[in-house]
Design a protein around this motif. Structure first.
Motif: not given
Ligand SMILES: [Zn+2]
Length: 467
Positions: A201, A226, A229-230, A232-235
């Protein structure tokens, strides 16, 4: 072994700050600009243990036993944040990989502190674990220096920064036996990269989307889309270096957090401004990078405070490239102001138009300088000049200060600083005049406080100016 060396540097060069005061302390300047709100009715900033307790209206409301200081004529603003720099390569004497070590990093960070900066984001040119370790030591020991943040640098394998900088970064990678740059050539590289990111994070990845005038492959859209996207999903935030407006449009669509170069000269027009504002994507204009290189900065009294005589005489050979007109200045301060004014007024009309439209549309603009990316673009000093440029191009001084404090902190994920409010770090400047009337007042610093402790600016200046 590195830690041992670091401690030696710390002990020899940076006598630790006195212990953070455990009692209440209150300061009463003429005015406080919190980063959001202006107070000019004799309010007090109350601090304890390095943090802000609150902005208090009257003396009677201060807790018993508070140590009080009245500061006639002074204006208080939050300490500044540089949202784009490259630490370690520039020393007070020279530029290159040979300078990249603990001692020089601490010099860079104390130079930032001298100029009133609490924090600097070094964008993709450092071993991140090394900087995180340094940051932890700085915080644990309350060292009187700015806090460094670092990013993982991502581009097609073997590429990224401009070719000169790339060579220097590779030398540091070899010396430290670690990765600074991470190659992204296929989708499966993304997982390898994200596995290396620590902590997950609030970590930052920097991508370069630039073919360097045909000398490097450009990071492909499907790959960065890609990755963003990946991440951002992990913070994890992804910030971008880009060169032209077509890439800017695609990167906004991909969901990057922001741009390290505004590219206003590439006509960041109405449509793009609107899309940046709507997607809440930040932009660092970074206009001083080209302008300051054309000035005789060695004559600037502000810069002279942090450079040794040998460097000043080397820089002294620079001439003001812009004009052969008679210089109307009577002293060196006026001379430098006049040069910057000339350069700003000669800026391409499209830059002024783009900048104006970005402000009007509410594009989140933050301060960044790219200091240290190339020789003699100096830490801290360049940030104050960038603020002058912001205001000359139409920002209000309040907007400019917010861009360098609260807005920068928020965008970098730092919720503990950048604003003078309850619970945040007591990092602030006391200025001798009012920057809300003239932004150049940020250059006339009476005192810098980091974590509630007054910096010994004279000691920093003495150390940095030694030949
Ligand atoms: Zn940069």
């Amino acid at each position: 072994m590195r830690i041992t060396y670091l401690w030696l540097v710390v002990i020899v060069l940076l006598p630790a700050l006195a212990n953070a005061q455990s009692a209440f302390m209150a300061l009463q300047p003429d005015r406080i600009f919190s980063g959001e709100t202006l107070y000019e009715s004799g309010e007090w900033l109350l601090i304890k243990e390095g943090h802000v307790v609150g902005i208090i209206s009257t003396e009677a409301e201060l807790p018993p036993g508070t140590e009080k200081q009245q500061l006639k004529g002074k204006t208080m603003i939050p300490a500044l944040i540089d949202g784009h720099a490259h630490l370690g390569y520039q020393s007070v004497n020279s530029w290159g990989a040979q300078n990249y070590n603990d001692a020089n990093l601490l010099d860079n960070l104390s130079q930032y502190a001298y100029y009133g900066f609490s924090t600097v984001f070094s964008a993709g040119s450092d071993p991140v674990a090394f900087i995180n370790e340094l940051r932890a030591t700085i915080e644990l020991e309350s060292l009187p220096v700015a806090t460094p943040l670092a990013a993982y640098g991502v581009a097609p394998k073997g590429y990224g920064p401009n070719n000169t900088f790339l060579d220097e970064i590779r030398i540091v990678e070899a010396k430290q036996e670690t990765n600074i740059l991470f190659g992204l050539d296929q989708i499966s590289d993304i997982q390898t990269l994200l596995n290396a990111v620590e902590p997950k994070r609030d970590a930052i990845i920097k991508i370069w989307v630039d073919d360097r005038a045909g000398t490097q492959p450009k990071l492909a859209e499907p790959l960065y889309t890609e990755l963003v996207d990946q991440a951002n999903r992990t913070g994890i935030k992804v910030v971008a270096h880009q060169q032209d407006s077509d890439d800017t449009v695609r990167l906004v669509k991909a969901g990057v957090a922001g741009f390290l170069h505004g590219r206003f000269e590439d006509e960041l027009g109405e449509g793009l401004s609107r899309s940046l504002a709507e997607s809440n994507t930040f932009v660092i204009p970074n206009l001083g990078l080209s302008l300051l290189r054309r000035m005789t900065i060695a004559e600037d009294p502000l810069l002279i405070e942090t450079l040794p005589p040998a460097t000043l005489s080397r820089l002294g050979s620079r001439v003001f490239a812009e004009t052969e007109k008679t210089i109307p200045a009577s002293n060196s301060n006026d001379l430098i102001r006049w040069q910057l004014d000339q350069l700003i007024s000669n800026l391409d009309a499209s830059i002024k138009r783009s900048f104006g439209s970005a402000i009007e549309r509410g594009v989140p603009i933050i301060l960044g300088t790219d200091a240290g990316a190339l020789p003699d673009h100096f830490f801290g000093y360049t940030g104050h000049k960038e603020l002058e440029i912001f205001v000359a191009l139409g920002m209000t001084p309040e907007q400019a200060i917010r861009a360098a404090t609260y807005a920068a902190a928020s965008r970098l994920g730092l919720n503990d600083r950048g604003l003078l409010e309850k619970g945040r770090r007591a990092d602030f400047l006391l200025l001798n005049s009012n920057p809300l009337n003239d932004i150049r007042a940020t250059q006339d610093i009476h005192a810098v406080f980091l974590r509630g402790i007054k910096l010994d600016r004279q000691a920093i200046s003495r150390r940095l100016t030694q030949d």
